[in-house]
Motif scaffolding. Structure first.
Motif, PDB file in Angstrom:
ATOM      1  N   UNK A 154      39.181  50.421  51.823  1.00  0.00           N
ATOM      2  CA  UNK A 154      37.554  50.438  51.542  1.00  0.00           C
ATOM      3  C   UNK A 154      38.212  48.333  49.949  1.00  0.00           C
ATOM      4  N   UNK A 155      39.831  48.684  50.224  1.00  0.00           N
ATOM      5  CA  UNK A 155      39.975  47.676  49.587  1.00  0.00           C
ATOM      6  C   UNK A 155      40.357  46.038  49.483  1.00  0.00           C
ATOM      7  N   UNK A 156      39.864  46.337  50.468  1.00  0.00           N
ATOM      8  CA  UNK A 156      40.141  44.872  51.010  1.00  0.00           C
ATOM      9  C   UNK A 156      40.035  42.995  50.350  1.00  0.00           C
ATOM     10  N   UNK A 157      39.018  43.783  49.395  1.00  0.00           N
ATOM     11  CA  UNK A 157      38.908  42.851  48.466  1.00  0.00           C
ATOM     12  C   UNK A 157      40.179  42.613  47.199  1.00  0.00           C
ATOM     13  N   UNK A 158      41.117  40.956  47.374  1.00  0.00           N
ATOM     14  CA  UNK A 158      42.331  41.244  46.443  1.00  0.00           C
ATOM     15  C   UNK A 158      41.880  40.985  44.695  1.00  0.00           C
TER      16      UNK A 158
ATOM     17  N   UNK B 202      35.159  36.287  39.886  1.00  0.00           N
ATOM     18  CA  UNK B 202      34.282  36.812  38.798  1.00  0.00           C
ATOM     19  C   UNK B 202      34.877  37.717  37.674  1.00  0.00           C
ATOM     20  N   UNK B 203      36.541  37.834  38.693  1.00  0.00           N
ATOM     21  CA  UNK B 203      37.619  38.252  37.568  1.00  0.00           C
ATOM     22  C   UNK B 203      37.608  38.205  36.575  1.00  0.00           C
ATOM     23  N   UNK B 204      37.387  36.619  36.499  1.00  0.00           N
ATOM     24  CA  UNK B 204      38.402  35.759  35.235  1.00  0.00           C
ATOM     25  C   UNK B 204      37.584  35.752  34.533  1.00  0.00           C
ATOM     26  N   UNK B 205      36.376  36.149  34.326  1.00  0.00           N
ATOM     27  CA  UNK B 205      34.732  36.127  33.112  1.00  0.00           C
ATOM     28  C   UNK B 205      35.025  37.466  32.698  1.00  0.00           C
ATOM     29  N   UNK B 206      35.162  38.503  33.886  1.00  0.00           N
ATOM     30  CA  UNK B 206      35.571  40.135  33.560  1.00  0.00           C
ATOM     31  C   UNK B 206      36.583  39.914  32.793  1.00  0.00           C
ATOM     32  N   UNK B 207      37.854  39.921  33.324  1.00  0.00           N
ATOM     33  CA  UNK B 207      38.817  40.006  32.265  1.00  0.00           C
ATOM     34  C   UNK B 207      38.710  39.359  31.157  1.00  0.00           C
ATOM     35  N   UNK B 208      38.298  38.141  30.860  1.00  0.00           N
ATOM     36  CA  UNK B 208      38.203  37.787  29.105  1.00  0.00           C
ATOM     37  C   UNK B 208      36.964  38.466  28.591  1.00  0.00           C
ATOM     38  N   UNK B 209      36.515  38.845  28.910  1.00  0.00           N
ATOM     39  CA  UNK B 209      35.100  39.931  28.435  1.00  0.00           C
ATOM     40  C   UNK B 209      36.219  41.439  28.279  1.00  0.00           C
ATOM     41  N   UNK B 210      36.807  41.969  29.450  1.00  0.00           N
ATOM     42  CA  UNK B 210      37.602  43.281  28.331  1.00  0.00           C
ATOM     43  C   UNK B 210      38.883  42.234  27.929  1.00  0.00           C
ATOM     44  N   UNK B 211      39.267  41.789  27.836  1.00  0.00           N
ATOM     45  CA  UNK B 211      40.336  41.490  26.555  1.00  0.00           C
ATOM     46  C   UNK B 211      39.877  41.819  25.206  1.00  0.00           C
TER      47      UNK B 211
ATOM     48  N   UNK C 103      52.054  32.891  35.877  1.00  0.00           N
ATOM     49  CA  UNK C 103      50.742  33.328  37.070  1.00  0.00           C
ATOM     50  C   UNK C 103      49.499  33.921  36.230  1.00  0.00           C
ATOM     51  N   UNK C 104      48.750  33.182  35.634  1.00  0.00           N
ATOM     52  CA  UNK C 104      47.364  33.451  34.530  1.00  0.00           C
ATOM     53  C   UNK C 104      47.298  32.143  35.499  1.00  0.00           C
ATOM     54  N   UNK C 105      47.519  31.442  35.650  1.00  0.00           N
ATOM     55  CA  UNK C 105      47.615  30.113  36.592  1.00  0.00           C
ATOM     56  C   UNK C 105      46.751  30.123  37.718  1.00  0.00           C
ATOM     57  N   UNK C 106      48.045  30.659  37.981  1.00  0.00           N
ATOM     58  CA  UNK C 106      47.922  31.100  39.807  1.00  0.00           C
ATOM     59  C   UNK C 106      46.392  31.777  40.209  1.00  0.00           C
ATOM     60  N   UNK C 107      47.107  32.592  39.680  1.00  0.00           N
ATOM     61  CA  UNK C 107      45.966  34.241  39.666  1.00  0.00           C
ATOM     62  C   UNK C 107      44.306  32.876  39.282  1.00  0.00           C
ATOM     63  N   UNK C 108      44.016  32.742  38.481  1.00  0.00           N
ATOM     64  CA  UNK C 108      42.453  31.367  38.411  1.00  0.00           C
ATOM     65  C   UNK C 108      42.471  31.317  39.232  1.00  0.00           C
ATOM     66  N   UNK C 109      43.409  30.101  39.661  1.00  0.00           N
ATOM     67  CA  UNK C 109      42.793  29.302  41.403  1.00  0.00           C
ATOM     68  C   UNK C 109      43.017  30.059  41.991  1.00  0.00           C
ATOM     69  N   UNK C 110      43.682  31.048  42.086  1.00  0.00           N
ATOM     70  CA  UNK C 110      43.537  31.864  43.896  1.00  0.00           C
ATOM     71  C   UNK C 110      41.939  32.632  43.729  1.00  0.00           C
TER      72      UNK C 110
ATOM     73  N   UNK D  95      39.069  32.768  44.534  1.00  0.00           N
ATOM     74  CA  UNK D  95      37.625  31.695  44.850  1.00  0.00           C
ATOM     75  C   UNK D  95      37.169  32.265  46.045  1.00  0.00           C
ATOM     76  N   UNK D  96      35.972  32.504  46.233  1.00  0.00           N
ATOM     77  CA  UNK D  96      35.398  32.790  47.678  1.00  0.00           C
ATOM     78  C   UNK D  96      35.980  32.759  49.110  1.00  0.00           C
ATOM     79  N   UNK D  97      37.402  31.721  49.100  1.00  0.00           N
ATOM     80  CA  UNK D  97      38.005  30.952  50.230  1.00  0.00           C
ATOM     81  C   UNK D  97      38.901  32.469  50.072  1.00  0.00           C
ATOM     82  N   UNK D  98      39.274  31.851  49.027  1.00  0.00           N
ATOM     83  CA  UNK D  98      40.462  33.127  49.240  1.00  0.00           C
ATOM     84  C   UNK D  98      40.273  34.825  49.433  1.00  0.00           C
ATOM     85  N   UNK D  99      39.505  35.552  49.146  1.00  0.00           N
ATOM     86  CA  UNK D  99      39.105  35.989  49.382  1.00  0.00           C
ATOM     87  C   UNK D  99      38.332  36.781  51.183  1.00  0.00           C
ATOM     88  N   UNK D 100      37.360  35.868  51.576  1.00  0.00           N
ATOM     89  CA  UNK D 100      37.995  35.292  53.042  1.00  0.00           C
ATOM     90  C   UNK D 100      38.557  35.662  53.671  1.00  0.00           C
TER      91      UNK D 100
END
Ligand SMILES: Cc1cc2nc3c(=O)[nH]c(=O)nc-3n(C[C@H](O)[C@H](O)[C@H](O)COP(=O)(O)OP(=O)(O)OC[C@H]3O[C@@H](n4cnc5c(N)ncnc54)[C@H](O)[C@@H]3O)c2cc1C
Length: 414
Positions: free
Chosen positions: A50-54, A59-68, A88-95, A97-102
């Motif tokens: 079920x974990x096919x979404x990396x 949405x993870x960046x905004x969620x992460x900022x809220x949780x902080x 690492x954070x910058x690379x996470x932010x750039x990755x 994207x919908x295209x990366x998930x796809x």
């Protein structure tokens, strides 16, 4: 036959040793084997097609900022000046994207499904007993908003050919007799499974020892080179020569590879688990509590709860506020549990090896003839252990890998 040295005796190192020894290689696993340090013992033990979404997803960046902003939230970054963390954070932010998930979801689904098959094969062919249960997984949602989001994931899962059903609270409870759930509903993923990770690790290690795999309990401190070949690894006590070297050192892999000027960005994603030996009610199906990001795994009469993701370098101290956040969330979903059920339990700490794009590093490094990465599996290392081991054995032997691993190229940030 060629000699292979594996650095790291977690699920990835042991699985690699297994498939390499099946091919007849002479294998040595070198690991500074403090069972409490590795991530492969106290984790939630879920096998998760079920974990096919990396992790790096929109949405993870905004969620992460809220949780902080909350000190008991499931995600935290310890404020500190670290070039590695910022990069690492910058690379996470750039990755994210919908295209990366796809691009990522096909390979993650394929790997998880294949690993599930390999786990079943290990039970059948090797008689390994690690209490593998194949009843599936619930993604439980307290709010209708989360349920809507998880239903979209279920739809994507079906698009990938997997079964996934959105269920009401009553339907969920009808599948778990006697268990009350205070939820809006959930998604059932019948292909997911769970096990007792400690049993898998001890059983697999014993099997490997029987097969002649050599284990050295030392820390690897460096690698010797001649031209583009690694010739030996140095441990605190000795030198070990081999023909091929596999780096499966979990969250510590990037630190080790820095000595070779190889860059595999990695952060330790600290998480905790707690075992409740005498739960007020027993469960049959493992679950993830969607909003709280807490895992719930039945284990031979006990229940293991796990959670939090703290990007904290390789620091392993326990943050009691975050652990308290896990305790607090459980009765909100399963009202038969009370906060007092957790007070007697020891807290286990593990560092998930997290790459910034949420994908593992598997394959040969371009600038070295005999150096292979097998790390960076973040929240899915237990699930992806066997398939990674099989892929590593195919990379070493020069066979075409069963799965296209181009996207997992360990040089993607070099
Ligand atoms: C709370 C929690 C719950 C989780 N639940 C799940 C789950 O349900 N399903 C799932 O798939 N995954 C889960 N995970 C993630 C999973 O546990 C990891 O992805 C996986 O265990 C990583 O395995 P590994 O072999 O790469 O690393 P590790 O298990 O960390 O092993 C690496 C080993 O290398 C050794 N080492 C490091 N440096 C050196 C060195 N220089 N010399 C010698 N040895 C060295 C370490 O001591 C360690 O033993 C969870 C993680 C946490 C924290």
């Amino acid at each position: 036959m060629k000699k292979v040295a594996i650095i790291g005796g977690g699920v990835v190192g042991l699985s690699s040793a297994y498939y390499l020894s099946e091919l007849g290689y002479q294998v040595t696993v070198v690991s500074d084997d403090d069972q409490l340090k590795g991530c492969s013992y106290g984790n939630a033990g879920m096998i998760v097609p079920s974990h096919f979404i990396p992790l790096a997803a929109p949405g993870m960046v905004m969620l992460g900022l809220k949780w902080l902003l909350r000190n008991d939230s499931p995600f935290y970054i310890k404020p500190r000046f670290s070039k590695d963390l910022m990069s690492w954070g910058w690379k996470f932010y750039k990755a994210a994207t919908p295209a990366h998930v796809q691009n990522a979801m096909h390979v993650l689904k394929e790997m998880n499904m294949e690993s599930r098959n390999l786990y079943l094969q290990l039970v059948e062919e090797e008689s390994l007993d690690f209490s593998l249960q194949t009843q599936g997984l619930f993604m439980l949602c307290k709010t209708s908003h989360a349920l809507k989001e998880e239903s979209i994931v279920a739809e994507q899962a079906r698009g990938l050919g997997m079964n996934a059903e959105t269920l009401s609270a009553a339907e969920l409870m009808s599948m778990e007799t006697g268990v009350e759930m205070d939820v809006a509903g959930g998604v059932y993923f019948p292909m997911d499974a769970y096990m007792v990770p400690g049993l898998f690790m001890s059983g697999m290690k014993a099997l490997l020892e029987q097969r002649g795999v050599n284990f050295i309990s030392e820390k690897v401190t460096g690698l010797d080179m001649r031209g583009s070949r690694i010739t030996a690894l140095q441990t605190t006590a000795d030198i070990l020569r081999a023909d091929e070297f596999i780096v499966a050192a979990g969250a510590w892999s990037s630190e080790l590879l820095k000595t070779l000027k190889v860059n595999i960005p990695m952060q330790g994603g600290k998480g905790y688990s707690i075992m409740v030996d005498q739960p007020p009610v027993y469960l049959r199906i493992c679950a993830l509590l969607s909003e709280a990001r807490v895992s719930v795994t039945p284990m031979n009469g006990a229940i293991r709860f796990g959670g939090t993701m703290e990007l904290n370098g390789t620091d392993r101290t326990v943050n009691s506020k975050r652990v308290g956040g896990i305790y607090k969330s459980i009765p909100q979903y399963y009202p038969q549990f009370a906060n007092t059920d957790f007070q007697k339990s020891d807290v286990w700490v593990g560092l998930r090896p997290c790459s910034p794009d949420g994908l593992p590093y598997i394959g040969r490094f371009r600038h070295y003839d005999n150096l292979i990465a097998a790390t960076g599996h973040s929240m899915m290392g237990m699930s992806l252990g066997p398939v990674t081991g099989k892929l590593v054995s195919q990379v070493v032997s020069g066979e075409k890998p069963d799965i296209d691993i181009a996207i997992l190229n360990p040089d993607r940030y070099n």
